[in-house]
Design a protein around this motif. Structure first.
Motif, short mmCIF file in Angstrom:
data_model
loop_
_atom_site.label_atom_id
_atom_site.label_comp_id
_atom_site.label_asym_id
_atom_site.label_seq_id
_atom_site.Cartn_x
_atom_site.Cartn_y
_atom_site.Cartn_z
N VAL A 91 68.71 10.99 135.37
CA VAL A 91 68.20 11.14 134.01
C VAL A 91 68.10 12.63 133.68
O VAL A 91 67.64 13.42 134.50
CB VAL A 91 66.80 10.48 133.85
N ILE A 92 68.55 12.99 132.48
CA ILE A 92 68.30 14.31 131.90
C ILE A 92 67.10 14.17 130.98
O ILE A 92 67.10 13.35 130.06
CB ILE A 92 69.52 14.83 131.12
N CYS A 93 66.06 14.96 131.22
CA CYS A 93 64.80 14.84 130.51
C CYS A 93 64.57 16.09 129.66
O CYS A 93 64.70 17.21 130.17
CB CYS A 93 63.63 14.70 131.49
N THR A 94 64.19 15.90 128.40
CA THR A 94 63.93 17.04 127.55
C THR A 94 62.87 16.72 126.51
O THR A 94 62.58 15.55 126.25
CB THR A 94 65.21 17.52 126.85
N VAL A 95 62.32 17.77 125.94
CA VAL A 95 61.41 17.68 124.80
C VAL A 95 62.20 18.10 123.56
O VAL A 95 62.95 19.07 123.61
CB VAL A 95 60.19 18.60 125.00
N HIS A 96 62.03 17.37 122.46
CA HIS A 96 62.74 17.75 121.24
C HIS A 96 62.06 18.95 120.58
O HIS A 96 62.69 19.98 120.36
CB HIS A 96 62.79 16.57 120.27
N GLY A 97 60.78 18.82 120.25
CA GLY A 97 60.04 19.94 119.68
C GLY A 97 58.80 20.20 120.52
O GLY A 97 57.97 19.31 120.70
N ASP A 98 58.69 21.40 121.07
CA ASP A 98 57.57 21.73 121.96
C ASP A 98 56.56 22.56 121.17
O ASP A 98 56.81 23.72 120.85
CB ASP A 98 58.07 22.52 123.18
N THR A 99 55.42 21.95 120.85
CA THR A 99 54.43 22.63 120.02
C THR A 99 53.80 23.83 120.72
O THR A 99 53.19 24.68 120.06
CB THR A 99 53.31 21.67 119.59
N SER A 100 53.93 23.94 122.04
CA SER A 100 53.37 25.09 122.73
C SER A 100 54.12 26.37 122.37
O SER A 100 53.54 27.46 122.36
CB SER A 100 53.39 24.89 124.24
N THR A 101 55.41 26.25 122.08
CA THR A 101 56.23 27.41 121.73
C THR A 101 56.70 27.35 120.29
O THR A 101 57.28 28.33 119.81
CB THR A 101 57.46 27.49 122.64
N THR A 102 56.52 26.23 119.63
CA THR A 102 56.96 25.94 118.25
C THR A 102 58.47 25.96 118.12
O THR A 102 59.01 26.12 117.02
CB THR A 102 56.31 26.90 117.22
N MET A 103 59.19 25.72 119.19
CA MET A 103 60.64 25.68 119.17
C MET A 103 61.16 24.24 119.23
O MET A 103 60.52 23.37 119.83
CB MET A 103 61.22 26.46 120.35
N ALA A 104 62.32 23.99 118.61
CA ALA A 104 62.97 22.68 118.62
C ALA A 104 64.30 22.81 119.36
O ALA A 104 65.16 23.61 118.96
CB ALA A 104 63.18 22.17 117.21
N GLN A 105 64.47 22.02 120.40
CA GLN A 105 65.68 22.05 121.22
C GLN A 105 66.81 21.29 120.53
O GLN A 105 66.66 20.10 120.22
CB GLN A 105 65.40 21.41 122.58
N PRO A 106 67.96 21.92 120.24
CA PRO A 106 69.09 21.17 119.70
C PRO A 106 69.55 20.11 120.71
O PRO A 106 69.59 20.36 121.91
CB PRO A 106 70.17 22.25 119.51
#
Length: 417
Positions: free
Chosen positions: A144-159
């Protein structure tokens, strides 16, 4: 210790605060009204009808046609744990896309599951390039590849466009934590090739914490059902267990939860009726507005907040190219006590803004504008209050520039549509 007289305590009557942090935010009044409805038995045909409606309502929000689209009873983290414990078992290998606190949370959960993992990392304030994910996946061959879409700790959104193709290339599945973006930024499970996505109500969907929407692809469902082992007290006489290892949690066993939401109505747990009512109304409000219009409103709110903060002379944290639309990180001015400002915002204006975690603790505030609070007037009120509180603490700021800049930014996004 003497018994407490219950008359010492009045009804709960919280202050009417404007929650402009990274979540939770104020719930939509329609959601609160829906949650006051009468309870039903878990197998009442009206109740199972509502369950089927929830499944249908959340498919477009996740951007999928997945049959297995439902709710996990518990906060957003319950959805995360249900996904990971049901997809992975001790000894499996996972790849974690890590660019903030919630990538670290995925690692924490995997560690507790005795799953082996590696990470592909970006500094806080940036995102991980897709090619770096591919290189790591080719080297590791994860399950499994696991990711966060939008991480509020950094306020960044992963494409995430292209991540599914990488997973198929190496024979992996994709898990996405979309707690902070569901209902506020586009989710596209089918286009991304994401196999499991989980969310929460308490941010862009405008509900309370306590229910975790989830969608599961057919490929992920097939894997999960190889681990089906119905508990003895509820298993049917003709039940057939899967050939794989039993899922390591009873409560978060997606195989049994999926059977509960199916025509089988396996009596796995008693559905959290009031939360289901709330989740249903969150979805109805979202779809009634229209997904494109809703995403545009969140984009306008984020642009207005960013423009207002910059007009105030403040510096935003992180990359503009990958900034979440619904949470903005801003550096605390040098010489200013960030907690004193947050306290003044709360005490004088009944507005809450967020602090930060880890390497950003004491360095930035996180200011949200999402769900029921992604509204022009709420952004303007927050900016005006922040300017007042900063000036009271001795900060030297341009006077009265923030609100006009925010108004112009809001209009630019809305008119561009």
């Amino acid at each position: 210790m003497p018994d407490l007289d219950p008359l010492l305590f009045g009804e709960i009557d919280p202050p009417q605060r404007l929650l402009m942090g990274p979540g939770p935010v104020n719930a939509h009044p329609r959601v609160l009204r829906a949650m006051s409805a009468d309870l039903l038995g878990q197998f009442d045909p009206e109740m199972t009808g509502y369950m089927n409606q929830v499944m249908a309502l959340y498919r477009p929000i996740f951007g999928t046609g997945n049959r297995w689209t439902m709710l996990i009873d518990g906060t957003a983290r319950a959805g995360i744990e249900a996904a990971l414990v049901s997809l992975l078992q001790p000894g499996d290998v996972a790849l974690v896309v890590n660019y903030g606190r919630f990538g670290l949370l995925l690692q924490e959960i995997l560690t507790r599951l005795d799953v082996r993992f590696e990470t592909v990392d970006a500094p806080w304030g940036e995102v991980v390039p897709m090619e770096a994910i591919r290189e790591a996946a080719l080297r590791l061959s994860p399950r499994v590849i696991c990711t966060v879409h939008g991480d509020t700790s950094t306020t960044m959104a992963q494409p995430l466009d292209g991540i599914g193709a990488i997973a198929r290339e190496v024979g992996a599945l994709v898990y996405v934590d979309a707690t902070a973006t569901i209902g506020g930024m586009e989710l596209s499970a089918d286009r991304w090739g994401a196999d499991v996505i989980t969310g929460g109500l308490q941010k862009c969907l405008g509900g309370p914490s306590g229910s975790a929407p989830i969608t599961v692809s057919d490929a992920a469902a097939d894997l999960i059902f190889t681990r089906r082992h119905d508990e003895k007290g509820i298993r049917a006489a003709d039940a057939v267990d899967g050939s794989g290892r039993r899922i390591g949690s009873n409560y978060f066993d997606l195989a049994m939860i999926m059977d509960y939401w199916s025509e089988k109505r396996l009596n796995h747990h008693t559905e959290a009726t009031t939360m289901l009512y709330g989740a249903r109304e969150c979805a109805r409000v979202t779809l009634a507005e229209g997904l494109a219009a809703r995403y545009r409103r969140h984009k306008a709110a984020g642009a207005a907040m960013s423009a207002g903060l910059r007009a105030m002379g403040l510096t935003l944290f992180g990359s503009d190219a990958h900034r979440m639309t619904n949470v903005t990180g801003v550096f605390i001015p040098e010489g200013i006590d960030g907690e004193r400002v947050r306290t003044a915002m709360r005490d004088h204006f009944e507005i809450e803004i967020g602090t930060a975690f880890g390497p950003l603790a004491g360095r930035i505030w996180r200011i949200g504008a999402m769900g029921y609070n992604a509204m022009k007037h709420k952004v303007l009120i927050t900016l005006g209050a922040l300017e007042t509180c900063l000036r009271a603490e001795g900060a030297s700021l341009p006077a009265g520039e923030a609100v006009p800049a925010a108004l112009a930014a809001w209009a630019a996004v809305m008119e561009a549509a």
